[in-house]
Design a protein around this motif. Structure first.
Motif, PDB file in Angstrom:
ATOM      1  N   LEU A  33       0.819  -1.317   0.087  1.00  0.00           N
ATOM      2  CA  LEU A  33      -0.418   0.180  -0.070  1.00  0.00           C
ATOM      3  C   LEU A  33       0.985   1.038  -0.102  1.00  0.00           C
ATOM      4  N   THR A  34       2.295   0.717   1.282  1.00  0.00           N
ATOM      5  CA  THR A  34       2.865   2.447   0.338  1.00  0.00           C
ATOM      6  C   THR A  34       3.888   2.900  -0.393  1.00  0.00           C
ATOM      7  N   VAL A  35       3.802   1.656  -1.373  1.00  0.00           N
ATOM      8  CA  VAL A  35       4.591   1.378  -2.625  1.00  0.00           C
ATOM      9  C   VAL A  35       3.345   2.413  -3.455  1.00  0.00           C
ATOM     10  N   TYR A  36       2.370   1.859  -3.294  1.00  0.00           N
ATOM     11  CA  TYR A  36       0.909   2.907  -4.396  1.00  0.00           C
ATOM     12  C   TYR A  36       1.028   3.869  -4.235  1.00  0.00           C
ATOM     13  N   GLN A  37       1.052   3.983  -2.759  1.00  0.00           N
ATOM     14  CA  GLN A  37       1.162   5.809  -2.393  1.00  0.00           C
ATOM     15  C   GLN A  37       1.872   7.035  -2.829  1.00  0.00           C
ATOM     16  N   LEU A  38       3.146   5.667  -2.607  1.00  0.00           N
ATOM     17  CA  LEU A  38       4.469   6.726  -3.565  1.00  0.00           C
ATOM     18  C   LEU A  38       4.435   6.454  -5.261  1.00  0.00           C
ATOM     19  N   LEU A  39       3.820   5.882  -5.730  1.00  0.00           N
ATOM     20  CA  LEU A  39       3.786   5.537  -7.487  1.00  0.00           C
ATOM     21  C   LEU A  39       2.835   6.799  -7.584  1.00  0.00           C
ATOM     22  N   GLU A  40       1.368   6.977  -6.902  1.00  0.00           N
ATOM     23  CA  GLU A  40       0.763   7.540  -6.841  1.00  0.00           C
ATOM     24  C   GLU A  40       1.616   9.015  -6.637  1.00  0.00           C
ATOM     25  N   ASN A  41       1.803   9.443  -5.825  1.00  0.00           N
ATOM     26  CA  ASN A  41       2.652  10.916  -5.716  1.00  0.00           C
ATOM     27  C   ASN A  41       4.304  10.441  -6.704  1.00  0.00           C
ATOM     28  N   GLY A  42       4.303  10.596  -7.567  1.00  0.00           N
ATOM     29  CA  GLY A  42       5.337  10.353  -8.679  1.00  0.00           C
ATOM     30  C   GLY A  42       6.283   9.503  -8.351  1.00  0.00           C
ATOM     31  N   ILE A  43       6.887   9.266  -7.272  1.00  0.00           N
ATOM     32  CA  ILE A  43       7.993   8.409  -6.973  1.00  0.00           C
ATOM     33  C   ILE A  43       7.738   6.999  -7.463  1.00  0.00           C
ATOM     34  N   ASN A  44       8.703   6.582  -8.276  1.00  0.00           N
ATOM     35  CA  ASN A  44       8.310   5.402  -9.214  1.00  0.00           C
ATOM     36  C   ASN A  44      10.386   5.121  -9.319  1.00  0.00           C
ATOM     37  N   ARG A  45      11.071   5.137  -8.492  1.00  0.00           N
ATOM     38  CA  ARG A  45      12.138   4.859  -9.632  1.00  0.00           C
ATOM     39  C   ARG A  45      12.722   4.146  -7.574  1.00  0.00           C
ATOM     40  N   PRO A  46      13.203   3.000  -7.804  1.00  0.00           N
ATOM     41  CA  PRO A  46      13.093   2.162  -6.452  1.00  0.00           C
ATOM     42  C   PRO A  46      14.271   3.226  -5.231  1.00  0.00           C
ATOM     43  N   GLY A  47      15.353   3.619  -6.025  1.00  0.00           N
ATOM     44  CA  GLY A  47      15.969   4.406  -4.846  1.00  0.00           C
ATOM     45  C   GLY A  47      15.922   5.386  -4.274  1.00  0.00           C
ATOM     46  N   GLU A  48      14.731   5.397  -4.701  1.00  0.00           N
ATOM     47  CA  GLU A  48      13.933   6.822  -4.566  1.00  0.00           C
ATOM     48  C   GLU A  48      13.046   6.952  -3.418  1.00  0.00           C
ATOM     49  N   MET A  49      11.904   4.805  -3.199  1.00  0.00           N
ATOM     50  CA  MET A  49      11.289   5.219  -2.783  1.00  0.00           C
ATOM     51  C   MET A  49      11.915   5.032  -1.392  1.00  0.00           C
ATOM     52  N   VAL A  50      12.813   3.842  -1.072  1.00  0.00           N
ATOM     53  CA  VAL A  50      13.846   3.770   0.067  1.00  0.00           C
ATOM     54  C   VAL A  50      13.923   4.639   0.828  1.00  0.00           C
ATOM     55  N   ARG A  51      14.589   5.647   0.090  1.00  0.00           N
ATOM     56  CA  ARG A  51      15.307   7.013   0.681  1.00  0.00           C
ATOM     57  C   ARG A  51      13.290   7.885   1.314  1.00  0.00           C
ATOM     58  N   SER A  52      12.006   7.661   0.493  1.00  0.00           N
ATOM     59  CA  SER A  52      11.690   7.911   0.955  1.00  0.00           C
ATOM     60  C   SER A  52      10.418   7.953   1.978  1.00  0.00           C
ATOM     61  N   VAL A  53      10.906   6.415   2.476  1.00  0.00           N
ATOM     62  CA  VAL A  53      10.054   5.877   3.191  1.00  0.00           C
ATOM     63  C   VAL A  53      10.694   5.125   4.031  1.00  0.00           C
ATOM     64  N   GLU A  54      10.945   5.557   6.133  1.00  0.00           N
ATOM     65  CA  GLU A  54      11.011   5.062   6.795  1.00  0.00           C
ATOM     66  C   GLU A  54      11.082   3.722   7.237  1.00  0.00           C
ATOM     67  N   GLY A  55      12.466   2.713   7.715  1.00  0.00           N
ATOM     68  CA  GLY A  55      12.211   1.002   7.574  1.00  0.00           C
ATOM     69  C   GLY A  55      11.938   0.640   6.488  1.00  0.00           C
ATOM     70  N   LEU A  56      11.915   1.210   5.125  1.00  0.00           N
ATOM     71  CA  LEU A  56      11.913   0.687   4.135  1.00  0.00           C
ATOM     72  C   LEU A  56      13.550  -0.306   2.946  1.00  0.00           C
ATOM     73  N   SER A  57      13.433  -1.411   3.404  1.00  0.00           N
ATOM     74  CA  SER A  57      14.745  -1.452   2.879  1.00  0.00           C
ATOM     75  C   SER A  57      14.389  -1.644   1.283  1.00  0.00           C
ATOM     76  N   THR A  58      16.160  -2.108   0.787  1.00  0.00           N
ATOM     77  CA  THR A  58      16.021  -2.387  -0.564  1.00  0.00           C
ATOM     78  C   THR A  58      15.287  -3.364  -0.940  1.00  0.00           C
ATOM     79  N   LYS A  59      16.307  -4.610  -0.183  1.00  0.00           N
ATOM     80  CA  LYS A  59      15.874  -6.021  -0.160  1.00  0.00           C
ATOM     81  C   LYS A  59      14.045  -6.478  -0.137  1.00  0.00           C
ATOM     82  N   VAL A  60      13.108  -5.814   1.000  1.00  0.00           N
ATOM     83  CA  VAL A  60      12.156  -5.753   1.200  1.00  0.00           C
ATOM     84  C   VAL A  60      10.810  -4.934   0.416  1.00  0.00           C
TER      85      VAL A  60
END
Length: 120
Positions: A33-60
């Motif tokens: 659900l967090t990934v969907y929210q990121l995509l809705e807000n224009g954050i679509n690159r994995p590195g940017e996603m990890v940097r945008s969410v506290e506690g989200l790791s690249t592996k997960v």
């Protein structure tokens, strides 16, 4: 004496196995659900996603993205650039699926407001 037997017209309805597995897998992943929210807000690159969410790791994140792609909810776009650029987007099917999840969220809010008590 012959008894008339009433012919049964309906069979027990059960959820589609694939749909059930998809909902269980996606909703069971606390990051989808967090990934969907990121995509809705224009954050679509994995590195940017990890940097945008506290506690989200690249592996997960990669596991979450993989599962969503397997079900056809997300698609991956790879650009032939150096360094390699990867972006994710929601598919047409994914938009329908996310709409259903949004409706479930609205239903939950309604339940919370009306104070329905769960039987135990």
């Amino acid at each position: 004496m012959l008894m008339k037997t009433k012919e049964k017209k309906f069979q027990r309805k059960s959820a589609s196995e694939q749909a059930s597995r998809m909902v269980e897998t996606i909703v069971g992943c606390k990051w989808s659900l967090t990934v969907y929210q990121l995509l809705e807000n224009g954050i679509n690159r994995p590195g940017e996603m990890v940097r945008s969410v506290e506690g989200l790791s690249t592996k997960v994140l990669n596991e979450c993205l993989r599962r969503n792609m397997e079900f056809g909810i997300l698609q991956k776009h790879t650009f032939n650039e150096v360094p390699l650029r990867v972006e994710y987007s929601v598919t047409d099917f994914g938009k329908k699926f996310i709409l259903i999840l949004d409706q479930l969220e609205s239903l939950q809010k309604e339940i919370d407001q009306q104070g329905f008590v769960e039987d135990k």
